[in-house]
Design a protein around this motif. Sequence first.
Motif, PDB file in Angstrom:
ATOM      1  N   LYS A  22      58.167   9.549 -15.277  1.00  0.00           N
ATOM      2  CA  LYS A  22      56.639   9.909 -15.793  1.00  0.00           C
ATOM      3  C   LYS A  22      56.129   8.744 -16.493  1.00  0.00           C
ATOM      4  O   LYS A  22      54.978   8.641 -16.494  1.00  0.00           O
ATOM      5  N   ASN A  23      57.044   8.377 -17.459  1.00  0.00           N
ATOM      6  CA  ASN A  23      56.360   7.376 -18.379  1.00  0.00           C
ATOM      7  C   ASN A  23      55.917   5.889 -17.655  1.00  0.00           C
ATOM      8  O   ASN A  23      55.252   5.158 -18.319  1.00  0.00           O
ATOM      9  N   LEU A 166      52.620   2.694 -25.171  1.00  0.00           N
ATOM     10  CA  LEU A 166      51.378   2.658 -24.416  1.00  0.00           C
ATOM     11  C   LEU A 166      50.409   1.496 -24.849  1.00  0.00           C
ATOM     12  O   LEU A 166      49.472   1.387 -24.032  1.00  0.00           O
ATOM     13  N   GLU A 190      60.196  -1.561 -23.210  1.00  0.00           N
ATOM     14  CA  GLU A 190      60.722  -0.446 -22.456  1.00  0.00           C
ATOM     15  C   GLU A 190      60.808  -0.741 -21.033  1.00  0.00           C
ATOM     16  O   GLU A 190      59.815  -1.330 -20.595  1.00  0.00           O
ATOM     17  N   THR A 305      64.287   7.987 -28.530  1.00  0.00           N
ATOM     18  CA  THR A 305      63.695   9.139 -29.494  1.00  0.00           C
ATOM     19  C   THR A 305      63.597  10.178 -28.267  1.00  0.00           C
ATOM     20  O   THR A 305      63.760  11.548 -28.679  1.00  0.00           O
ATOM     21  N   VAL A 328      61.434   6.610 -34.775  1.00  0.00           N
ATOM     22  CA  VAL A 328      60.323   6.103 -34.060  1.00  0.00           C
ATOM     23  C   VAL A 328      59.350   7.069 -34.306  1.00  0.00           C
ATOM     24  O   VAL A 328      58.177   6.889 -34.554  1.00  0.00           O
ATOM     25  N   PHE A 329      59.669   8.557 -34.415  1.00  0.00           N
ATOM     26  CA  PHE A 329      58.567   9.725 -34.811  1.00  0.00           C
ATOM     27  C   PHE A 329      59.304  10.384 -35.769  1.00  0.00           C
ATOM     28  O   PHE A 329      60.066  11.401 -35.530  1.00  0.00           O
TER      29      PHE A 329
HETATM   30  C1  UD1 Z   1      55.730   6.398 -25.377  1.00  0.00           C
HETATM   31  C2  UD1 Z   1      56.173   7.544 -24.407  1.00  0.00           C
HETATM   32  C3  UD1 Z   1      56.968   8.515 -25.368  1.00  0.00           C
HETATM   33  C4  UD1 Z   1      57.981   7.959 -26.191  1.00  0.00           C
HETATM   34  C5  UD1 Z   1      57.359   6.961 -27.176  1.00  0.00           C
HETATM   35  C6  UD1 Z   1      58.473   6.218 -27.838  1.00  0.00           C
HETATM   36  C7  UD1 Z   1      54.658   7.704 -22.556  1.00  0.00           C
HETATM   37  C8  UD1 Z   1      53.883   8.298 -21.788  1.00  0.00           C
HETATM   38  N1  UD1 Z   1      55.124   8.186 -23.648  1.00  0.00           N
HETATM   39  O1  UD1 Z   1      54.686   7.173 -26.122  1.00  0.00           O
HETATM   40  O2  UD1 Z   1      57.596   9.529 -24.382  1.00  0.00           O
HETATM   41  O3  UD1 Z   1      58.321   9.025 -27.032  1.00  0.00           O
HETATM   42  O4  UD1 Z   1      56.832   5.916 -26.166  1.00  0.00           O
HETATM   43  O5  UD1 Z   1      59.453   5.507 -27.044  1.00  0.00           O
HETATM   44  O6  UD1 Z   1      55.040   6.524 -22.142  1.00  0.00           O
HETATM   45  N2  UD1 Z   1      51.774   4.172 -33.280  1.00  0.00           N
HETATM   46  C9  UD1 Z   1      51.223   3.756 -34.360  1.00  0.00           C
HETATM   47  N3  UD1 Z   1      49.791   3.265 -33.943  1.00  0.00           N
HETATM   48  C10 UD1 Z   1      49.577   3.126 -32.443  1.00  0.00           C
HETATM   49  C11 UD1 Z   1      50.296   3.501 -31.644  1.00  0.00           C
HETATM   50  C12 UD1 Z   1      51.791   3.984 -31.983  1.00  0.00           C
HETATM   51  O7  UD1 Z   1      51.548   3.730 -35.514  1.00  0.00           O
HETATM   52  O8  UD1 Z   1      48.272   2.792 -32.275  1.00  0.00           O
HETATM   53  C13 UD1 Z   1      53.399   4.592 -33.757  1.00  0.00           C
HETATM   54  C14 UD1 Z   1      53.638   5.937 -33.299  1.00  0.00           C
HETATM   55  O9  UD1 Z   1      53.006   7.178 -34.157  1.00  0.00           O
HETATM   56  C15 UD1 Z   1      55.133   5.910 -33.375  1.00  0.00           C
HETATM   57  C16 UD1 Z   1      55.684   4.618 -32.940  1.00  0.00           C
HETATM   58  O10 UD1 Z   1      54.353   4.022 -33.158  1.00  0.00           O
HETATM   59  O11 UD1 Z   1      55.661   6.599 -34.612  1.00  0.00           O
HETATM   60  C17 UD1 Z   1      55.879   4.594 -31.405  1.00  0.00           C
HETATM   61  O12 UD1 Z   1      54.824   5.063 -31.012  1.00  0.00           O
HETATM   62  P1  UD1 Z   1      54.421   4.512 -29.160  1.00  0.00           P
HETATM   63  O13 UD1 Z   1      55.524   3.530 -28.652  1.00  0.00           O
HETATM   64  O14 UD1 Z   1      53.017   4.152 -29.050  1.00  0.00           O
HETATM   65  O15 UD1 Z   1      54.519   5.962 -28.391  1.00  0.00           O
HETATM   66  P2  UD1 Z   1      53.820   6.275 -27.150  1.00  0.00           P
HETATM   67  O16 UD1 Z   1      53.166   5.005 -26.362  1.00  0.00           O
HETATM   68  O17 UD1 Z   1      52.402   7.146 -27.329  1.00  0.00           O
END
Ligand code: UD1
Length: 419
Positions: A22-23, A166, A190, A305, A328-329
């Motif tokens: 999916k991701n 993302l 990743e 995570t 991570v979260f």
């Molecule tokens: C992607 C995955 C999700 C996974 C996550 C971490 C997809 C569609 N989703 O989510 O399943 O759990 O990676 O492996 O691929 N953050 C900031 N600022 C930003 C962006 C993120 O502070 O602009 C923080 C987030 O709140 C979080 C951490 O960075 O604590 C990682 O988030 P991120 O890697 O961006 O998650 P996603 O890409 O949304």
Amino acid sequence: MDKMLVHGGHRLSGTVRVSGSKNSALPILAATLLTREPCVIHHVPDLSDIHYMLQILSHLGAQVERASGTVRIQADHILTTAPYDIVRKMRASVCVLGPLLGREKEATVSLPGGCVIGDRPIDLHLKGFEALNAAHRVEQGNVKVFAGRLIGGTANLRGKLGPTVLGTDNVMMAACLAEGTTIIEGAAAEPEVVDLANFLNKMGAKIEGAGTERIIIEGVRQLHGAEHAVIPDRIEAGTFLVAAAIAGSEVTLRRCAPEHLGCVLDQLTTAGFHIESAADRITLRSNGTPSPLHITTEPYPGFPTDMQAQMCALLSRANGTSTIAETVFPQRFMHVSELKRMGAEIELEGSTVLIHGVSRLSAAPVMASDLRASAALRLAGLDADGITEVNRVYHIDRGYESIDEKLNALGAQIERVKV
Ligand code: UD1
């Protein structure tokens, strides 16, 4: 609204085929906006998140044809504003920003709000776009990014909670069509980022270093159509391995990528499960109760995570006390109170859980709060005493293709009932 009834106590055995990731599929589908030419993507899983992404692409003007796992997309003429009604349903919609900015030099998407696993900001995405000479403004709940000329630059996308997956995808996609060279420092490594980079390179992009924390993108004038098969879903694979550990005798995964599951396989081995992996297969033999584990979730190649909730379910039955620290979260523990309703003994201390193993969980009505929590509650129900009722099942449809059918084919008894 449907609910699931998981009849506990049925052993799992046999073989299950892992679906496309999916991701990976979500940003790869979004990347097709970077060209006017047709793209063909294989192994696209049949999930509601994918359905939303295809709806967004159609709304933006792309021609989308889907036949089982293959999607053909041609985005000849496109709009630059993604519709709120669809975007609000899926946070990953934000990954159309990068390709729209790259191709049209502007993009508008509703600003994602928080979600149950915590605050989900996009500040790092915007920081990356700024490094490409793009400005942004927030108006009426939307974020608009725009640039007169998109010019390569250097951005460090590592935030205080690590790199952003993302965000790395978004900046990489926009940078493909920027003038000059872009360097992303602190990039997410990743496998899904690597899969996207491989697809973009097939489209004519010049990307090096994907899979490391430094990605270099040399901008090109235009991209062309390409054909690509999405990598197997490592989180779905990991979820089936935990299901097998909880309720299995011997389960084999087919079409999976063992090399993407290093940390998960190491932890399951440490817990006492016998694992054999070959090129695209993994077999897990379960011998009952796991030994306790001490896990810290981390960006790849650390423990994902997205497997934390499933491990909580497994370790609820370990012969001792385990710990899982979520880095991570840090707020992603909504499943804990539901597992406790099933008799799990879990204490939450900040962003770490202490899990005191019990001999067996007991079935209870539980509420899924998000996608991975929904999977974890199903897994917990597989070996619980009685029938576990999992409510809010729509979460699982977002991210697992036919999970209940696949578990049932292995011997589980899970039924979906209309309420
Ligand atoms: C992607 C995955 C999700 C996974 C996550 C971490 C997809 C569609 N989703 O989510 O399943 O759990 O990676 O492996 O691929 N953050 C900031 N600022 C930003 C962006 C993120 O502070 O602009 C923080 C987030 O709140 C979080 C951490 O960075 O604590 C990682 O988030 P991120 O890697 O961006 O998650 P996603 O890409 O949304």
